[in-house]
Structures are given as structure tokens and as C-alpha cells.
Design an enzyme around this catalytic site. Structure first.
Site, PDB file in Angstrom:
ATOM      1  CG  HIS A  81      -2.500  -3.638  -7.151  1.00 44.45           C
ATOM      2  ND1 HIS A  81      -2.644  -5.006  -7.160  1.00 44.45           N
ATOM      3  CD2 HIS A  81      -1.703  -3.357  -6.089  1.00 44.45           C
ATOM      4  CE1 HIS A  81      -1.963  -5.525  -6.145  1.00 44.45           C
ATOM      5  NE2 HIS A  81      -1.374  -4.554  -5.487  1.00 44.45           N
ATOM      6  CD  GLN A 122      -4.022  -4.259  -3.259  1.00 43.23           C
ATOM      7  OE1 GLN A 122      -3.765  -3.075  -3.126  1.00 43.23           O
ATOM      8  NE2 GLN A 122      -3.293  -5.201  -2.657  1.00 43.23           N
ATOM      9  N   GLY A 148       0.035   1.245   1.018  1.00 44.84           N
ATOM     10  CA  GLY A 148      -0.768   1.629  -0.131  1.00 44.84           C
ATOM     11  C   GLY A 148      -1.800   0.554  -0.408  1.00 44.84           C
ATOM     12  CB  CYS A 177       1.476  -7.504  -2.889  1.00 45.36           C
ATOM     13  SG  CYS A 177      -0.154  -7.054  -3.517  1.00 45.36           S
ATOM     14  CG  LEU A 178      -1.564  -4.989   1.995  1.00 42.25           C
ATOM     15  CD1 LEU A 178      -2.541  -3.835   2.198  1.00 42.25           C
ATOM     16  CD2 LEU A 178      -1.051  -5.488   3.326  1.00 42.25           C
ATOM     17  CG  HIS A 206       2.984  -2.509  -5.364  1.00 38.79           C
ATOM     18  ND1 HIS A 206       3.682  -3.679  -5.173  1.00 38.79           N
ATOM     19  CD2 HIS A 206       1.718  -2.761  -4.952  1.00 38.79           C
ATOM     20  CE1 HIS A 206       2.867  -4.603  -4.675  1.00 38.79           C
ATOM     21  NE2 HIS A 206       1.654  -4.068  -4.531  1.00 38.79           N
ATOM     22  CD  GLU A 207      -0.614   0.189  -3.702  1.00 38.31           C
ATOM     23  OE1 GLU A 207      -1.527  -0.530  -4.149  1.00 38.31           O
ATOM     24  OE2 GLU A 207       0.114  -0.164  -2.761  1.00 38.31           O
TER      25      GLU A 207
HETATM   26 NI    NI Z   1      -0.172  -4.812  -3.798  1.00 38.30          NI
END
Ligand code: NI
Length: 175
Positions: free
Chosen positions: A136, A51, A46, A90-91, A132-133
Site C-alpha cells: 500500500h 488507505q 492491518g 483488502c479493506l 500487503h500493507e
Molecule cells: Ni489492503
């Protein structure tokens, strides 16, 4: 379409509350295409628009094999239940993983890239990805949801060591 660089922890773009998408335009569709390319390139499940530095309420999510990306515009959780703790990454925090408590299932409403209203229910890992997304979009990172001791330990580790150059070992679980 293009692979974009993912903003990392410490970037103020990750801490802003994103604004609702007013209209689905060709420009927005291009952002979505770039987000999908970027998510696939990073092997993420995701990705949220903040981000990549776009302050809009827009997320893309893949299925549990990291394929079949779909975009959700202005997503809102309308119902949720249960409780489950599982490891999350998380990226924007490469190489950092910790157990996070989330709702076990969520129901959400959003618009698709054609501007059509969609409602869906997700459980398990997919429900975790959505939560999670959507965090953000409110400037919230998963480490904010940890107990203070664990969070401080992670923050000290980032301050001291930065992020691993190649955090690929666990990447399939990063969101
Ligand atoms: Ni993340």
C-alpha cells in the site's frame, strides 16, 4: 481518536507512493490512534496510512486475532524467503478475495511510535499482512499481483456491481 472512512479502490490516494515519515510528532501519534480505531472497527488485521488518505510510510498491524495493534513507521523488508499462496482481501476492495503469492517469511526494520528502531521477523499470515500493507505504501494493491485474467475478471466485476454493501462474511481476512 476517531474511526475514519477507508478509501476504496478507484481513489487516487491508494495509487500514490507514500513519503517517509520525517519525525514522530504528536500529530503523527494521533494519526496512528485513528488508524488503530479504524482497523478495529473494520475488523481488519492491518491498515496502511494511504488507505485513510495520509500519504506517509506508516502501517498498523494487529495479531492474528485482530488485537494488540502495533504501529510501524518507515518499514523496510530487509530479508525474505519461501513462497506461499493464500487467499487475501483488502479493506479498500470490500468483498473481493483472491489467492496471492507472497514470501513465506519476512524480516523487517522500522521505527516504533517512540522513534526507536525495531527489527522483527514474521511468518505465515503475519508475514502476509506486512507484505500487503507495505505494498500500500508503494501504491500497489493485491489485485495487481494476480494473473492478468483473474485481475481483469475482478475489475469487470467491480465495474459492473461495485462493492458489496455488507462484505462482513470474510472481513477477518481483509488487510
Ligand atoms: Ni489492503
Amino acid at each position: 481518536m476517531a474511526v475514519l472512512s477507508v478509501r476504496k479502490y478507484g481513489d487516487p490516494a491508494l495509487r500514490r507512493r507514500a513519503a517517509p515519515v520525517a519525525a514522530v510528532t504528536s500529530e503523527l501519534r494521533k494519526v496512528i490512534a485513528d488508524m488503530v480505531d479504524t482497523m478495529y472497527d473494520e475488523l481488519g488485521l492491518g491498515l496502511a496510512a494511504p488507505q485513510i488518505g495520509v500519504p506517509l510510510r506508516l502501517v498498523v498491524v494487529a495479531d492474528e486475532e485482530g488485537r494488540a495493534a502495533r504501529a510501524l513507521i518507515n518499514p523496510v523488508i530487509t530479508e525474505q524467503g519461501g513462497e506461499i499462496t493464500a487467499e487475501e482481501g483488502c479493506l479498500s476492495l470490500p468483498g473481493i478475495f483472491a489467492p496471492v503469492k507472497r514470501a513465506e517469511w519476512v524480516r523487517l526494520e522500522a521505527q516504533d511510535p517512540d522513534g526507536k528502531a525495531v527489527a522483527l521477523t514474521a511468518r505465515g499470515l503475519r508475514a502476509r499482512v506486512f507484505q500487503h500493507e507495505m505494498d500500500h505504501l508503494d501504491g500497489v494493491l493485491f489485485i495487481d499481483r494476480l494473473d492478468p485474467v483473474t485481475r481483469d475478471r475482478i475489475k469487470r466485476r467491480i465495474k459492473k456491481d461495485g462493492f458489496a454493501e455488507d462484505a462482513a462474511s470474510h472481513r477477518a481476512f481483509a488487510l
